[in-house]
Design a protein around this motif. Structure first.
Motif, PDB file in Angstrom:
ATOM      1  N   UNK A  42       0.802  -1.256   0.027  1.00  0.00           N
ATOM      2  CA  UNK A  42      -0.141   0.023   0.027  1.00  0.00           C
ATOM      3  C   UNK A  42       0.775   1.441  -0.012  1.00  0.00           C
ATOM      4  N   UNK A  43       1.936   1.258   0.644  1.00  0.00           N
ATOM      5  CA  UNK A  43       2.679   2.511   1.064  1.00  0.00           C
ATOM      6  C   UNK A  43       3.656   2.695  -0.370  1.00  0.00           C
ATOM      7  N   UNK A  44       4.097   1.503  -0.822  1.00  0.00           N
ATOM      8  CA  UNK A  44       4.837   1.506  -2.146  1.00  0.00           C
ATOM      9  C   UNK A  44       3.750   2.050  -3.205  1.00  0.00           C
ATOM     10  N   UNK A  45       2.754   1.462  -3.321  1.00  0.00           N
ATOM     11  CA  UNK A  45       1.820   1.869  -4.526  1.00  0.00           C
ATOM     12  C   UNK A  45       1.431   3.304  -4.606  1.00  0.00           C
ATOM     13  N   UNK A  46       1.377   3.979  -3.210  1.00  0.00           N
ATOM     14  CA  UNK A  46       0.947   5.350  -3.135  1.00  0.00           C
ATOM     15  C   UNK A  46       2.062   6.264  -3.495  1.00  0.00           C
ATOM     16  N   UNK A  47       3.185   5.720  -3.015  1.00  0.00           N
ATOM     17  CA  UNK A  47       4.425   6.540  -3.453  1.00  0.00           C
ATOM     18  C   UNK A  47       5.022   6.454  -4.960  1.00  0.00           C
ATOM     19  N   UNK A  48       4.567   5.204  -5.590  1.00  0.00           N
ATOM     20  CA  UNK A  48       4.986   5.466  -6.803  1.00  0.00           C
ATOM     21  C   UNK A  48       3.866   6.182  -7.729  1.00  0.00           C
ATOM     22  N   UNK A  49       2.455   6.146  -7.369  1.00  0.00           N
ATOM     23  CA  UNK A  49       1.648   7.134  -7.824  1.00  0.00           C
ATOM     24  C   UNK A  49       1.942   8.533  -7.383  1.00  0.00           C
ATOM     25  N   UNK A  50       2.187   9.095  -6.386  1.00  0.00           N
ATOM     26  CA  UNK A  50       2.691  10.134  -5.952  1.00  0.00           C
ATOM     27  C   UNK A  50       4.053  10.834  -6.901  1.00  0.00           C
ATOM     28  N   UNK A  51       4.809   9.928  -7.199  1.00  0.00           N
ATOM     29  CA  UNK A  51       6.035  10.328  -8.151  1.00  0.00           C
ATOM     30  C   UNK A  51       5.418  10.527  -9.708  1.00  0.00           C
ATOM     31  N   UNK A  52       4.870   9.755  -9.949  1.00  0.00           N
ATOM     32  CA  UNK A  52       4.113   9.794 -11.390  1.00  0.00           C
ATOM     33  C   UNK A  52       3.141  10.899 -11.596  1.00  0.00           C
ATOM     34  N   UNK A  53       2.641  11.320 -10.680  1.00  0.00           N
ATOM     35  CA  UNK A  53       1.748  12.630 -10.365  1.00  0.00           C
ATOM     36  C   UNK A  53       2.839  13.721 -10.495  1.00  0.00           C
ATOM     37  N   UNK A  54       3.838  13.664  -9.878  1.00  0.00           N
ATOM     38  CA  UNK A  54       4.683  14.714  -9.687  1.00  0.00           C
ATOM     39  C   UNK A  54       5.464  15.143 -11.025  1.00  0.00           C
ATOM     40  N   UNK A  55       6.253  13.748 -11.468  1.00  0.00           N
ATOM     41  CA  UNK A  55       7.117  13.782 -12.616  1.00  0.00           C
ATOM     42  C   UNK A  55       6.397  12.770 -13.727  1.00  0.00           C
ATOM     43  N   UNK A  56       5.552  13.414 -14.412  1.00  0.00           N
ATOM     44  CA  UNK A  56       4.669  12.549 -15.308  1.00  0.00           C
ATOM     45  C   UNK A  56       5.681  11.731 -16.258  1.00  0.00           C
ATOM     46  N   UNK A  57       7.027  12.225 -16.526  1.00  0.00           N
ATOM     47  CA  UNK A  57       7.795  11.664 -17.400  1.00  0.00           C
ATOM     48  C   UNK A  57       8.634  10.557 -16.516  1.00  0.00           C
ATOM     49  N   UNK A  58       8.597  10.562 -15.288  1.00  0.00           N
ATOM     50  CA  UNK A  58       9.277   9.641 -14.588  1.00  0.00           C
ATOM     51  C   UNK A  58       9.155   8.013 -15.000  1.00  0.00           C
ATOM     52  N   UNK A  59      10.309   7.340 -15.001  1.00  0.00           N
ATOM     53  CA  UNK A  59      10.553   5.997 -15.060  1.00  0.00           C
ATOM     54  C   UNK A  59      10.658   5.354 -13.622  1.00  0.00           C
ATOM     55  N   UNK A  60       9.378   4.877 -12.968  1.00  0.00           N
ATOM     56  CA  UNK A  60       9.500   4.644 -11.686  1.00  0.00           C
ATOM     57  C   UNK A  60       8.631   3.089 -11.526  1.00  0.00           C
ATOM     58  N   UNK A  61       9.137   2.325 -10.451  1.00  0.00           N
ATOM     59  CA  UNK A  61       8.356   1.332 -10.286  1.00  0.00           C
ATOM     60  C   UNK A  61       8.733   1.087  -8.609  1.00  0.00           C
ATOM     61  N   UNK A  62       7.948   0.173  -8.101  1.00  0.00           N
ATOM     62  CA  UNK A  62       8.151   0.042  -6.755  1.00  0.00           C
ATOM     63  C   UNK A  62       8.274  -1.681  -6.150  1.00  0.00           C
ATOM     64  N   UNK A  63       9.105  -1.813  -5.204  1.00  0.00           N
ATOM     65  CA  UNK A  63       8.994  -3.095  -4.607  1.00  0.00           C
ATOM     66  C   UNK A  63       8.751  -3.322  -3.177  1.00  0.00           C
ATOM     67  N   UNK A  64       7.688  -3.977  -2.553  1.00  0.00           N
ATOM     68  CA  UNK A  64       7.736  -3.831  -1.374  1.00  0.00           C
ATOM     69  C   UNK A  64       8.115  -5.105  -0.586  1.00  0.00           C
ATOM     70  N   UNK A  65       9.153  -4.644   0.172  1.00  0.00           N
ATOM     71  CA  UNK A  65       9.869  -5.820   0.908  1.00  0.00           C
ATOM     72  C   UNK A  65      10.692  -5.351   2.061  1.00  0.00           C
ATOM     73  N   UNK A  66      10.523  -6.190   3.272  1.00  0.00           N
ATOM     74  CA  UNK A  66      10.989  -5.767   4.520  1.00  0.00           C
ATOM     75  C   UNK A  66      12.465  -5.877   4.581  1.00  0.00           C
ATOM     76  N   UNK A  67      13.259  -5.032   4.013  1.00  0.00           N
ATOM     77  CA  UNK A  67      14.701  -5.145   4.015  1.00  0.00           C
ATOM     78  C   UNK A  67      15.489  -5.255   5.588  1.00  0.00           C
ATOM     79  N   UNK A  68      14.705  -4.902   6.438  1.00  0.00           N
ATOM     80  CA  UNK A  68      15.660  -5.258   7.640  1.00  0.00           C
ATOM     81  C   UNK A  68      15.581  -6.649   8.191  1.00  0.00           C
ATOM     82  N   UNK A  69      15.159  -7.591   7.216  1.00  0.00           N
ATOM     83  CA  UNK A  69      15.395  -9.125   7.167  1.00  0.00           C
ATOM     84  C   UNK A  69      16.024  -9.495   5.794  1.00  0.00           C
ATOM     85  N   UNK A  70      16.800 -10.833   6.192  1.00  0.00           N
ATOM     86  CA  UNK A  70      17.657 -11.481   5.036  1.00  0.00           C
ATOM     87  C   UNK A  70      16.490 -11.701   4.079  1.00  0.00           C
TER      88      UNK A  70
END
Length: 264
Positions: A42-70
């Motif tokens: 949810x957080x990642x999708x919202x951030x990606x949408x916000x980026x695309x709204x702010x920078x329509x030409x941006x190449x942006x993707x998102x990956x949800x993962x808890x990097x505090x774990x191996x």
């Protein structure tokens, strides 16, 4: 000034808000293809949408993962095998008396703040070395040099990041891959904002009063005498990720508002 980032793929960890978000936005504005990371879809999708709204030409993707774990790091690496730019921004903060911090909290702080960057760097540096170009940045803190007594576990992780970054830079001597640390001072990032809000609620004080007291206690040597914005920190990070910063490596770059009282 063209920073030479167009067409580069950049991963910014912990980038759904705060310094991470501002850094991802700055890199995207320079033409880099951005991968945003956070713990929940949810957080990642919202951030990606916000980026695309702010920078329509941006190449942006998102990956949800808890990097505090191996396991979380392995999941992200599987989905994103190669990057040109890695910004190890993910981090948590805590303020407790040394006597009150148990082993579990120490280990969790180290896993999130240090091991996430180690695990990702260990994987991505091989490809950077092979291509003879890459940028790795660890977002540390001035607390790694000026250690607050009641943030010892946090400060230890931030000092560790400086050591890892310098060691990796030495390891990559003579290549086109640079590794640096950026040391923010007090910054109104999302994590710090939550931290200060909890303090305000606990002390039953206004948030602005808590910020003033926190800065007076933790940053009395600040020259700018205020909290920095995430965008101010991101400006330095974006620069050291750029092609223009090819002679800057193994450095601990302060964006601390002048808190550290040293000429070097």
């Amino acid at each position: 000034m063209d920073l030479g980032l167009r067409g580069k793929r950049a991963l910014v960890t912990g980038s759904t808000g705060g310094i991470g978000w501002a850094t991802a936005h700055g890199l995207a504005a320079e033409g880099a293809a951005i991968v945003i990371n956070g713990r929940t879809p949810e957080r990642v999708e919202a951030a990606v949408a916000r980026m695309r709204e702010s920078l329509p030409d941006a190449i942006v993707d998102g990956i949800a993962a808890d990097l505090g774990t191996a396991a979380g790091c392995a999941c992200l690496i599987e989905r994103l095998p190669q990057v040109d730019v890695l910004v190890n921004n993910l981090g948590i903060i805590g303020m407790q008396r040394f006597e009150d911090v148990g082993d579990e909290e120490w280990l969790h702080m180290f896993e999130v703040n240090v091991m996430s960057g180690i695990r990702l760097s260990r994987h991505y540096l091989a490809g950077m070395r092979q291509r003879d170009w890459g940028r790795v940045v660890f977002v540390s803190s001035e607390s790694g040099l000026q250690v607050p007594a009641d943030m010892l576990h946090y400060s230890v992780t931030k000092t560790a990041q400086l050591t890892v970054a310098r060691g990796l830079a030495e390891m990559l001597a003579g290549t086109g891959v640079t590794v640096n640390s950026v040391l923010p001072g007090p910054t109104v990032s999302e994590g710090v904002g939550r931290f200060l809000s909890r303090m305000a609620a606990k002390q039953q004080l206004d948030i602005e009063q808590v910020k003033k007291e926190f800065l007076g206690r933790m940053g009395p040597t600040s020259v700018i005498r205020r909290f920095a914005s995430p965008e101010e920190i991101a400006a330095m990070i974006v620069y050291v990720c750029s092609a223009r910063a090819s002679a800057t490596t193994g450095a601990a770059l302060r964006v601390d508002g002048g808190m550290i009282r040293a000429v070097m």
